[in-house]
Design an enzyme around this catalytic site. Structure first.
Site, mmCIF file in Angstrom:
data_model
loop_
_atom_site.group_PDB
_atom_site.id
_atom_site.type_symbol
_atom_site.label_atom_id
_atom_site.label_comp_id
_atom_site.label_asym_id
_atom_site.label_seq_id
_atom_site.Cartn_x
_atom_site.Cartn_y
_atom_site.Cartn_z
ATOM 1 N N ASN A 2 -71.160 15.506 90.550
ATOM 2 C CA ASN A 2 -72.195 16.449 90.090
ATOM 3 C C ASN A 2 -72.749 17.294 91.241
ATOM 4 O O ASN A 2 -73.855 17.821 91.146
ATOM 5 C CB ASN A 2 -73.308 15.711 89.343
ATOM 6 C CG ASN A 2 -73.910 14.577 90.153
ATOM 7 O OD1 ASN A 2 -73.700 14.507 91.367
ATOM 8 N ND2 ASN A 2 -74.655 13.707 89.500
ATOM 9 N N ARG A 18 -83.845 13.161 96.779
ATOM 10 C CA ARG A 18 -84.567 12.004 96.251
ATOM 11 C C ARG A 18 -86.061 12.189 96.478
ATOM 12 O O ARG A 18 -86.481 12.617 97.562
ATOM 13 C CB ARG A 18 -84.105 10.698 96.917
ATOM 14 C CG ARG A 18 -82.750 10.199 96.441
ATOM 15 C CD ARG A 18 -82.755 9.795 94.965
ATOM 16 N NE ARG A 18 -81.453 9.344 94.499
ATOM 17 C CZ ARG A 18 -80.599 10.086 93.787
ATOM 18 N NH1 ARG A 18 -80.901 11.323 93.465
ATOM 19 N NH2 ARG A 18 -79.455 9.572 93.373
ATOM 20 N N GLN A 44 -89.042 6.708 89.064
ATOM 21 C CA GLN A 44 -88.528 7.391 87.884
ATOM 22 C C GLN A 44 -88.418 6.405 86.747
ATOM 23 O O GLN A 44 -87.802 5.362 86.961
ATOM 24 C CB GLN A 44 -87.153 8.022 88.177
ATOM 25 C CG GLN A 44 -87.248 9.209 89.121
ATOM 26 C CD GLN A 44 -85.946 9.974 89.291
ATOM 27 O OE1 GLN A 44 -85.914 10.976 89.982
ATOM 28 N NE2 GLN A 44 -84.862 9.525 88.694
ATOM 29 N N HIS A 74 -85.391 14.440 86.228
ATOM 30 C CA HIS A 74 -84.129 14.310 86.985
ATOM 31 C C HIS A 74 -82.931 14.688 86.103
ATOM 32 O O HIS A 74 -82.273 13.831 85.529
ATOM 33 C CB HIS A 74 -83.995 12.866 87.482
ATOM 34 C CG HIS A 74 -82.952 12.683 88.526
ATOM 35 N ND1 HIS A 74 -82.867 11.555 89.302
ATOM 36 C CD2 HIS A 74 -81.925 13.472 88.932
ATOM 37 C CE1 HIS A 74 -81.842 11.662 90.127
ATOM 38 N NE2 HIS A 74 -81.244 12.818 89.911
HETATM 39 P P1 NAD Z 1 -73.056 13.565 101.218
HETATM 40 O O1 NAD Z 1 -72.875 12.163 101.658
HETATM 41 O O2 NAD Z 1 -71.850 14.429 101.016
HETATM 42 O O3 NAD Z 1 -74.017 14.349 102.237
HETATM 43 C C1 NAD Z 1 -75.214 13.827 102.707
HETATM 44 C C2 NAD Z 1 -75.446 14.396 104.095
HETATM 45 O O4 NAD Z 1 -76.770 14.048 104.493
HETATM 46 C C3 NAD Z 1 -74.489 13.830 105.138
HETATM 47 O O5 NAD Z 1 -73.865 14.881 105.833
HETATM 48 C C4 NAD Z 1 -75.405 13.017 106.043
HETATM 49 O O6 NAD Z 1 -74.986 12.984 107.397
HETATM 50 C C5 NAD Z 1 -76.707 13.761 105.880
HETATM 51 N N1 NAD Z 1 -77.874 12.974 106.306
HETATM 52 C C6 NAD Z 1 -78.122 11.659 106.138
HETATM 53 N N2 NAD Z 1 -79.272 11.320 106.714
HETATM 54 C C7 NAD Z 1 -79.776 12.459 107.261
HETATM 55 C C8 NAD Z 1 -80.939 12.748 108.004
HETATM 56 N N3 NAD Z 1 -81.821 11.783 108.343
HETATM 57 N N4 NAD Z 1 -81.156 14.031 108.390
HETATM 58 C C9 NAD Z 1 -80.256 15.005 108.090
HETATM 59 N N5 NAD Z 1 -79.119 14.783 107.409
HETATM 60 C C10 NAD Z 1 -78.892 13.516 106.998
HETATM 61 O O7 NAD Z 1 -73.903 13.475 99.875
HETATM 62 P P2 NAD Z 1 -74.094 14.605 98.752
HETATM 63 O O8 NAD Z 1 -73.042 14.487 97.717
HETATM 64 O O9 NAD Z 1 -74.326 15.915 99.434
HETATM 65 O O10 NAD Z 1 -75.450 14.081 98.089
HETATM 66 C C11 NAD Z 1 -76.642 14.003 98.863
HETATM 67 C C12 NAD Z 1 -77.728 13.321 98.061
HETATM 68 O O11 NAD Z 1 -78.116 14.163 96.971
HETATM 69 C C13 NAD Z 1 -77.293 12.019 97.373
HETATM 70 O O12 NAD Z 1 -77.322 10.916 98.240
HETATM 71 C C14 NAD Z 1 -78.327 11.896 96.277
HETATM 72 O O13 NAD Z 1 -79.476 11.249 96.765
HETATM 73 C C15 NAD Z 1 -78.676 13.348 95.964
HETATM 74 N N6 NAD Z 1 -78.119 13.756 94.638
HETATM 75 C C16 NAD Z 1 -78.995 14.161 93.678
HETATM 76 C C17 NAD Z 1 -78.519 14.494 92.425
HETATM 77 C C18 NAD Z 1 -79.449 14.980 91.335
HETATM 78 O O14 NAD Z 1 -79.105 14.885 90.157
HETATM 79 N N7 NAD Z 1 -80.591 15.533 91.678
HETATM 80 C C19 NAD Z 1 -77.151 14.403 92.139
HETATM 81 C C20 NAD Z 1 -76.287 14.043 93.165
HETATM 82 C C21 NAD Z 1 -76.786 13.699 94.414
#
Ligand code: NAD
Length: 365
Positions: A115, A255, A284, A308
């Site tokens: 997603n 989040r 949530q 969400h």
């Molecule tokens: P991903 O693993 O591809 O990317 C996450 C990035 O965040 C990585 O590059 C990581 O190094 C970086 N990161 C981690 N800690 C960090 C910090 N302290 N400072 C800066 N960067 C940091 O994940 P993604 O697919 O891009 O998803 C990211 C997040 O989005 C998920 O973990 C989830 O919490 C959230 N998400 C939300 C929804 C929604 O419906 N709203 C859906 C999917 C994902």
């Protein structure tokens, strides 16, 4: 017979066959799971029913949209637990660090990428809604039956020329940068301990910034795209908000607990932020008196919150249901030939670098 427990969201009166992600439809996987010699118990109750059924579950499927918080106590009570699958992306509702330290060989997988476009589109929508003061304008046209141009225009701008920054430039963060580039922003900036390759940076014209404080001080718009882990919990607090450019916008589809909810609401009320929007909350469902349900800026706008939903549209549900089926197939056949990018913990060991740069990560490739 061993049990698969699925804790999903309630379809209820809105349930349709297409709403695969509902507890009623159980991701469309009931007959698949039963034909693999397991029983399936699906529920939307993430409290008493979860506590009762977790005790003998071998596999638990959860979703970030109605997150069953899989705490230390719940993991301890789940004596047969081997596999946790997140129907979606983001497994912070599971106590990953506890599993990692417990020595139990429990694996946690999610449907990486399922997603990410959905969320990137929602983040862009939220940025535009706040920049353009869209939600108050819609209210003037519909609820208020009004025509007050000045009421809206006094706080509406263009995205073109603005400096936009992302905290986290992984799959979603990068897709947001890709979608922002055609709007001709002033600059695109990012902060992430995992840097992008020079090719990826050049493709969108993004520049890496070394500290989060510098990042937020330069940006007109900040978007949060990092997972929730010990290093990001409460990251956007009163102190960091004081370093933002006065009047900046903040968008968080990552989040809720990455932000201090009251500090963000206060920052919008004081004008330190011009607005805040996103679709993630903690907890949530959010209680009716959660500060994000009611804050506005001094112009009566600046609030672009939704429940969400960004990663739970019908296209996303179809993709993550299929992804869960693929993970279960790998598990049921005993091959465990999972897609490496789906693995958060493999037999209790971290297999991703995204949940904090302090983690020992096992190479699973
Ligand atoms: P991903 O693993 O591809 O990317 C996450 C990035 O965040 C990585 O590059 C990581 O190094 C970086 N990161 C981690 N800690 C960090 C910090 N302290 N400072 C800066 N960067 C940091 O994940 P993604 O697919 O891009 O998803 C990211 C997040 O989005 C998920 O973990 C989830 O919490 C959230 N998400 C939300 C929804 C929604 O419906 N709203 C859906 C999917 C994902």
């Amino acid at each position: 017979m061993s049990k698969v427990l699925a804790v999903l969201f309630k379809g209820g009166e809105y349930n349709t066959a297409k709403l695969l992600g509902s507890a009623e439809n159980a991701l469309g996987l009931r007959s698949f799971i039963e034909s693999n010699g397991r029983t399936l118990f699906a529920t939307a109750d993430k409290e008493a029913t979860l506590d009762e059924h977790i005790k003998d579950a071998e596999v638990i499927i959860t979703t970030p949209f109605n997150p069953a918080y899989i705490s230390k106590e719940r993991i301890e009570s789940a004596k047969n637990l081997k596999l946790l699958v997140t129907a979606g992306v983001g497994s912070d509702h599971i106590d990953l660090d506890y599993i990692n330290k417990s020595g139990r060989k429990i694996s946690v997988l999610e449907v990486t990428g399922s997603n990410t476009s959905s969320v990137a589109e929602h983040a862009l929508l939220t940025i535009l809604a706040l920049v353009k003061n869209f939600i108050p304008a819609h209210k003037v046209a519909t609820e208020e039956l009004g025509w007050d141009i000045a009421k809206i225009s006094r706080d509406a701008y263009d995205l073109e020329g603005k400096v936009v920054a992302t905290i986290g430039a992984g799959r979603i963060g990068y897709k947001i940068l890709e979608r922002l580039a055609p709007f001709k922003p002033g600059e695109l900036l990012y902060y992430d301990y995992q840097g992008l390759s020079p090719e990826l940076e050049a493709k969108v014209g993004a520049k890496r910034i070394d500290t989060i404080e510098e990042l937020v001080s330069k940006a007109d718009i900040v978007t949060i795209n990092a997972p929730l882990h010990a290093g990001t919990k409460g990251l956007v607090n009163k102190e960091l908000l004081s370093k933002f450019k006065p009047g900046a916008l903040l968008v968080n589809t990552a989040r809720g607990a990455i932000c201090d909810a009251q500090a963000v609401a206060d920052a919008v009320k004081s004008g330190q932020l011009r607005g805040y929007g996103g679709d993630v909350w903690f907890p949530q469902p959010a209680p009716a008196d959660h500060p994000w349900r009611s804050f506005t800026n001094k112009f009566g706008g600046g609030n672009a919150m939704t429940p969400h939903v960004s990663g739970a549209n019908l296209d996303a549900q179809a993709r993550y249901s299929l992804g869960v089926k693929n993970i279960l197939t790998s598990y049921f056949t005993g091959k465990k030939d999972y897609r490496p990018q789906d693995i958060i913990l493999l037999d209790g060991e971290y297999a991703t670098k995204s949940y904090g740069n302090d983690k020992k990560v096992k190479d699973v490739k």
